[in-house]
Scaffold this motif. Structure first.
Motif, PDB file in Angstrom:
ATOM      1  N   LYS A 106       0.848  -1.200   0.000  1.00 11.14           N
ATOM      2  CA  LYS A 106       0.000   0.000   0.000  1.00 11.14           C
ATOM      3  C   LYS A 106       0.875   1.238   0.000  1.00 11.14           C
ATOM      4  CE  LYS A 106      -3.902  -2.144   2.450  1.00 11.14           C
ATOM      5  NZ  LYS A 106      -4.756  -2.093   3.657  1.00 11.14           N
ATOM      6  N   ILE A 107       0.597   2.141  -0.944  1.00  9.99           N
ATOM      7  CA  ILE A 107       1.397   3.358  -1.077  1.00  9.99           C
ATOM      8  C   ILE A 107       0.479   4.580  -1.086  1.00  9.99           C
ATOM      9  CG2 ILE A 107       3.040   4.649  -2.485  1.00  9.99           C
ATOM     10  CD1 ILE A 107       4.025   2.060  -3.653  1.00  9.99           C
ATOM     11  N   MET A 108       0.795   5.565  -0.236  1.00  7.79           N
ATOM     12  CA  MET A 108       0.064   6.838  -0.231  1.00  7.79           C
ATOM     13  C   MET A 108       0.935   7.912  -0.865  1.00  7.79           C
ATOM     14  SD  MET A 108      -1.761   8.918   2.900  1.00  7.79           S
ATOM     15  CE  MET A 108      -0.502  10.126   3.343  1.00  7.79           C
ATOM     16  N   ALA A 109       0.376   8.651  -1.825  1.00 11.05           N
ATOM     17  CA  ALA A 109       1.128   9.687  -2.531  1.00 11.05           C
ATOM     18  C   ALA A 109       0.199  10.825  -2.913  1.00 11.05           C
ATOM     19  CB  ALA A 109       1.782   9.106  -3.781  1.00 11.05           C
ATOM     20  N   PRO A 110       0.733  12.047  -3.005  1.00 15.33           N
ATOM     21  CA  PRO A 110      -0.074  13.156  -3.516  1.00 15.33           C
ATOM     22  C   PRO A 110      -0.280  13.006  -5.007  1.00 15.33           C
ATOM     23  CG  PRO A 110       2.177  13.879  -3.195  1.00 15.33           C
ATOM     24  CD  PRO A 110       2.113  12.474  -2.681  1.00 15.33           C
ATOM     25  N   LEU A 111      -1.381  13.528  -5.499  1.00 11.81           N
ATOM     26  CA  LEU A 111      -1.647  13.463  -6.936  1.00 11.81           C
ATOM     27  C   LEU A 111      -2.453  14.687  -7.330  1.00 11.81           C
ATOM     28  CD1 LEU A 111      -2.342  10.407  -9.074  1.00 11.81           C
ATOM     29  CD2 LEU A 111      -3.917  12.323  -9.274  1.00 11.81           C
ATOM     30  N   TRP A 112      -1.989  15.373  -8.365  1.00 18.19           N
ATOM     31  CA  TRP A 112      -2.687  16.556  -8.849  1.00 18.19           C
ATOM     32  C   TRP A 112      -3.489  16.162 -10.083  1.00 18.19           C
ATOM     33  CZ3 TRP A 112       2.025  16.446  -6.590  1.00 18.19           C
ATOM     34  CH2 TRP A 112       2.212  17.276  -5.490  1.00 18.19           C
ATOM     35  N   GLY A 113      -4.768  16.363 -10.027  1.00 19.13           N
ATOM     36  CA  GLY A 113      -5.635  15.929 -11.109  1.00 19.13           C
ATOM     37  C   GLY A 113      -6.535  14.809 -10.648  1.00 19.13           C
ATOM     38  N   THR A 114      -7.200  14.169 -11.590  1.00 22.80           N
ATOM     39  CA  THR A 114      -8.133  13.095 -11.277  1.00 22.80           C
ATOM     40  C   THR A 114      -7.373  11.784 -11.086  1.00 22.80           C
ATOM     41  OG1 THR A 114      -9.816  14.167 -12.640  1.00 22.80           O
ATOM     42  CG2 THR A 114     -10.170  11.845 -12.055  1.00 22.80           C
ATOM     43  N   GLN A 139      -3.883  10.867  -2.916  1.00 23.83           N
ATOM     44  CA  GLN A 139      -4.557  11.949  -2.193  1.00 23.83           C
ATOM     45  C   GLN A 139      -4.384  13.262  -2.950  1.00 23.83           C
ATOM     46  OE1 GLN A 139      -6.274  11.006   0.430  1.00 23.83           O
ATOM     47  NE2 GLN A 139      -5.411   8.940   0.525  1.00 23.83           N
ATOM     48  N   ASP A 140      -5.359  14.140  -2.827  1.00 24.47           N
ATOM     49  CA  ASP A 140      -5.314  15.440  -3.489  1.00 24.47           C
ATOM     50  C   ASP A 140      -4.056  16.201  -3.079  1.00 24.47           C
ATOM     51  OD1 ASP A 140      -5.700  17.954  -4.537  1.00 24.47           O
ATOM     52  OD2 ASP A 140      -7.677  18.264  -3.652  1.00 24.47           O
ATOM     53  N   GLY A 141      -3.214  16.530  -4.061  1.00 27.26           N
ATOM     54  CA  GLY A 141      -1.964  17.222  -3.772  1.00 27.26           C
ATOM     55  C   GLY A 141      -2.149  18.564  -3.101  1.00 27.26           C
ATOM     56  N   GLN A 142      -3.284  19.221  -3.369  1.00 21.43           N
ATOM     57  CA  GLN A 142      -3.512  20.551  -2.796  1.00 21.43           C
ATOM     58  C   GLN A 142      -3.757  20.495  -1.292  1.00 21.43           C
ATOM     59  OE1 GLN A 142      -2.732  22.884  -4.623  1.00 21.43           O
ATOM     60  NE2 GLN A 142      -3.842  23.120  -6.522  1.00 21.43           N
ATOM     61  N   GLU A 451      -4.415   8.017 -17.111  1.00 18.88           N
ATOM     62  CA  GLU A 451      -3.915   6.937 -16.260  1.00 18.88           C
ATOM     63  C   GLU A 451      -2.440   7.046 -15.911  1.00 18.88           C
ATOM     64  OE1 GLU A 451      -7.099   3.477 -17.684  1.00 18.88           O
ATOM     65  OE2 GLU A 451      -4.961   3.263 -18.152  1.00 18.88           O
ATOM     66  N   VAL A 452      -1.633   7.542 -16.840  1.00 20.31           N
ATOM     67  CA  VAL A 452      -0.193   7.642 -16.581  1.00 20.31           C
ATOM     68  C   VAL A 452       0.061   8.949 -15.840  1.00 20.31           C
ATOM     69  CG1 VAL A 452       2.118   7.527 -17.585  1.00 20.31           C
ATOM     70  CG2 VAL A 452       0.222   6.309 -18.667  1.00 20.31           C
ATOM     71  N   ASN A 453      -0.416   8.981 -14.617  1.00 19.79           N
ATOM     72  CA  ASN A 453      -0.280  10.168 -13.787  1.00 19.79           C
ATOM     73  C   ASN A 453       0.994  10.040 -12.961  1.00 19.79           C
ATOM     74  OD1 ASN A 453      -0.997  12.610 -12.461  1.00 19.79           O
ATOM     75  ND2 ASN A 453      -3.154  12.127 -12.755  1.00 19.79           N
ATOM     76  N   ASN A 454       1.204  10.944 -12.016  1.00 21.95           N
ATOM     77  CA  ASN A 454       2.539  11.034 -11.415  1.00 21.95           C
ATOM     78  C   ASN A 454       2.749  10.203 -10.163  1.00 21.95           C
ATOM     79  OD1 ASN A 454       1.014  12.477  -9.582  1.00 21.95           O
ATOM     80  ND2 ASN A 454       1.877  14.467 -10.100  1.00 21.95           N
ATOM     81  N   ALA A 455       1.888   9.241  -9.844  1.00 20.13           N
ATOM     82  CA  ALA A 455       2.064   8.466  -8.624  1.00 20.13           C
ATOM     83  C   ALA A 455       3.349   7.637  -8.641  1.00 20.13           C
ATOM     84  CB  ALA A 455       0.855   7.564  -8.408  1.00 20.13           C
ATOM     85  N   TRP A 456       3.561   6.846  -9.693  1.00 19.89           N
ATOM     86  CA  TRP A 456       4.777   6.044  -9.785  1.00 19.89           C
ATOM     87  C   TRP A 456       6.018   6.931  -9.785  1.00 19.89           C
ATOM     88  CZ3 TRP A 456       6.921   1.289  -9.653  1.00 19.89           C
ATOM     89  CH2 TRP A 456       6.058   0.185  -9.573  1.00 19.89           C
ATOM     90  N   ALA A 457       5.954   8.038 -10.497  1.00 18.70           N
ATOM     91  CA  ALA A 457       7.126   8.905 -10.641  1.00 18.70           C
ATOM     92  C   ALA A 457       7.566   9.535  -9.326  1.00 18.70           C
ATOM     93  CB  ALA A 457       6.842   9.997 -11.661  1.00 18.70           C
TER      94      ALA A 457
END
Length: 559
Positions: A106-114, A139-142, A451-457
């Protein structure tokens, strides 16, 4: 391939930029060892940091990657630049062994966008090639800081958590040491050789991952150059015959000429971030402490440049050259810029490419460029260096050995260098599903964008680079801009030090951001700012100075 996440992950958060860059300052790789922790109690051990030979013993062995040599080598601290096409049929492999075991993670990370839907082809494919089975808690990056604080205060922490430096406020700083594990037994020295991409992360970035005397953070290295850019509409400047300003007075004069409320065109947005670079204001946070030529240790708000940069921005507002929505602090400054309502705005480096691609089809004449920083009087600017890393992924204490190994496998994959199969997976996903190749250039489709959003990065990153095969000229301009600005970078006395301040000072400077916003808009007086500075000193600033002085006296200066 896209630039690595170190260049793009900050997201469109005002708070992130102010906290991590103090407007228009820079992040520089290299520098001093970290500070030693003070005191002996558990709470004290979580303050300060670790330095010198003690820190060196905690670091992974550095083994540089030799994959895909850049067209534009780093210079003056710039990122590496790639302007040519990569042979997608001959990509190198940086992680030949599937290091994951398929155990749940389980990984928690900020994400901007949907957030992408769980079980989408991007997540499923990367799990398959890495050997992981990740449940993403995006989670919402903001508002990430609120969620991060709540999670760290609870007894249920995900196996791996992304922690940005701008959220290390209040109790979160101390919670990092209390809740996340020492990665030294898995990564220190030659142990890192099991993870070749992590071994290729520069040592200075790893130093920033030392918290509470242990290596707890897997870093995303930051390019040692400005990340905030004073962008301008080059297409409109060229059409109107405008000359790019070279001093504070020239900027104000040009702004008055360019503004026409009747035509719904204003010169700029709120320029506080760029003004900090123009007036040579020290960074926010620990890097804002510096020993001057007079031998005195002072903080950024105590310098005359601090008030001068705010007074200049106030002049812009008073002259009516700032867009009304910026004065009201509403809406999206970037949208006003791309629509031509404003001609200059400040934003992070990623917008250079992001806005170019966004406008390519609907507005083919659109051209974004970056102004070089200048000193207020038209001379050479003074820019200050930020940390070599400011985002980390961390593994919770108590995680099983298998969980740890799967987390490190994921981070190693995410840190793949440019020109590798692994980097293609992280940045573009699956060919045919998320992107197609046209004239040798990978182009994301709508599904890829979603789908290729910034979570992995965000789990880790290679040494900083910039590469845009679809717009190679943008990568060239970005790197060349960085190289020019990098020539004026200075380090403060606290550079290269991952400092955790005592929690009793956690909210000492919290009022200044809103006060700055109000002052430049004419809603607060200069005396209000001056009083806030005096209150800062008497309510803890002077005592915090003594704390920093003790650390610097013992460990030496970072510059």
């Amino acid at each position: 391939m896209t630039p690595n996440a170190a260049s793009t992950s900050s997201g469109p958060s005002r708070r992130s930029f102010l906290a991590s860059t103090a407007a228009a300052t820079v992040a520089v790789v290299g520098g001093m060892p970290l500070l030693t922790a003070c005191g002996g109690s558990d709470s004290e051990a979580r303050e300060g940091a670790t330095s010198g030979k003690a820190a060196d013993k905690l670091l992974p062995t550095y083994i540089a990657s030799n994959v895909a040599q850049p067209d534009l080598p780093p210079k003056n601290g710039s990122a590496a630049g790639y302007t040519g096409k990569v042979d997608l049929a001959a990509l190198a492999t940086s992680a030949p062994d599937k290091l994951g075991t398929g155990a749940p993670l389980k990984i928690m990370a900020p994400l901007w966008g949907t957030p992408p839907k769980p079980g989408n082809p991007y997540y499923k494919t990367l799990d398959e090639v890495v050997g992981t089975k990740i449940t993403w808690q995006n989670q919402d990056g903001q508002t990430y800081g609120e969620k991060l604080g709540a999670v760290l205060a609870s007894s249920s922490i995900p196996d791996m958590v992304v922690v940005p430096s701008w959220e290390l406020v209040g109790k979160i700083s101390n919670a990092v040491t209390a809740k996340f594990m020492d990665l030294g037994p898995y990564l220190a020295g030659d142990k890192v050789k099991k993870y070749p991409n992590l071994a290729a992360i520069p040592s200075d970035a790893w130093r920033m991952g030392i918290f509470g005397g242990a290596l707890r953070g897997i870093p995303m290295p930051a390019a040692p150059v400005p990340n905030i850019v004073p962008y301008y509409r080059k297409d409109i400047f060229d059409a109107k015959g405008y000359t790019v300003p070279k001093s504070a007075d020239e900027f104000l004069s040009w702004a008055k000429e360019a503004t026409s409320a009747k035509a719904k065109v204003w010169a700029c947005s709120d320029m506080r971030w760029s003004a900090a670079g123009i007036f040579g204001v020290l960074p926010a946070g620990p890097l804002g402490w510096n020993i001057g030529d007079d031998g005195k240790l002072t903080y950024r708000i105590e310098h005359p440049e601090y008030l001068e940069h705010l007074e200049w921005v106030r002049k812009l507002f008073a002259a009516g050259v700032v867009h009304p929505d910026d004065k009201a602090n509403t809406g999206d400054p970037a949208q006003r810029f791309t629509s031509g309502q404003t001609l200059v705005y400040n934003q992070n480096m990623s917008d250079w490419y992001g806005k170019t691609t966004e406008q390519a089809q609907s507005n083919p004449d659109f051209e974004i460029d970056g102004m070089d920083f200048f000193a207020a009087d038209g001379g050479k600017p003074t820019l200050y260096a930020n940390p070599p890393a400011s985002i980390w992924s961390m593994i919770r204490k108590g995680a099983s050995k298998e969980t740890i190994e799967n987390a490190l496998a994921a981070a190693n994959f995410a840190a793949a260098p440019y020109g590798t199969k692994e980097r293609m997976y992280v940045d573009y996903g699956v060919e045919g599903t998320h992107y197609t190749v046209k004239n040798g250039v990978p182009i994301k489709n709508d599904r890829g964008v979603q789908e290729v959003n910034n979570a992995w990065a965000l789990l880790a990153a290679p040494a900083p680079y910039l590469a845009h095969p679809d717009f190679p000229d943008v990568a060239r301009k970005q790197v060349e801009w960085q190289q020019r600005q990098g020539a004026f970078v200075k380090k403060t006395s606290t550079f290269g030090m991952n400092i955790v301040e005592p929690s009793r000072y956690a909210n000492l400077s919290s009022q200044f951001e809103q006060l700055e916003i109000d002052f430049v808009r004419g809603n607060k007086k200069l005396s209000d700012v001056q009083q806030a500075i005096s209150t800062w000193k008497s309510s803890g600033g002077d005592k915090l100075r003594d704390w920093y002085k003790q650390l610097l006296d013992k460990n030496g200066s970072g510059n």
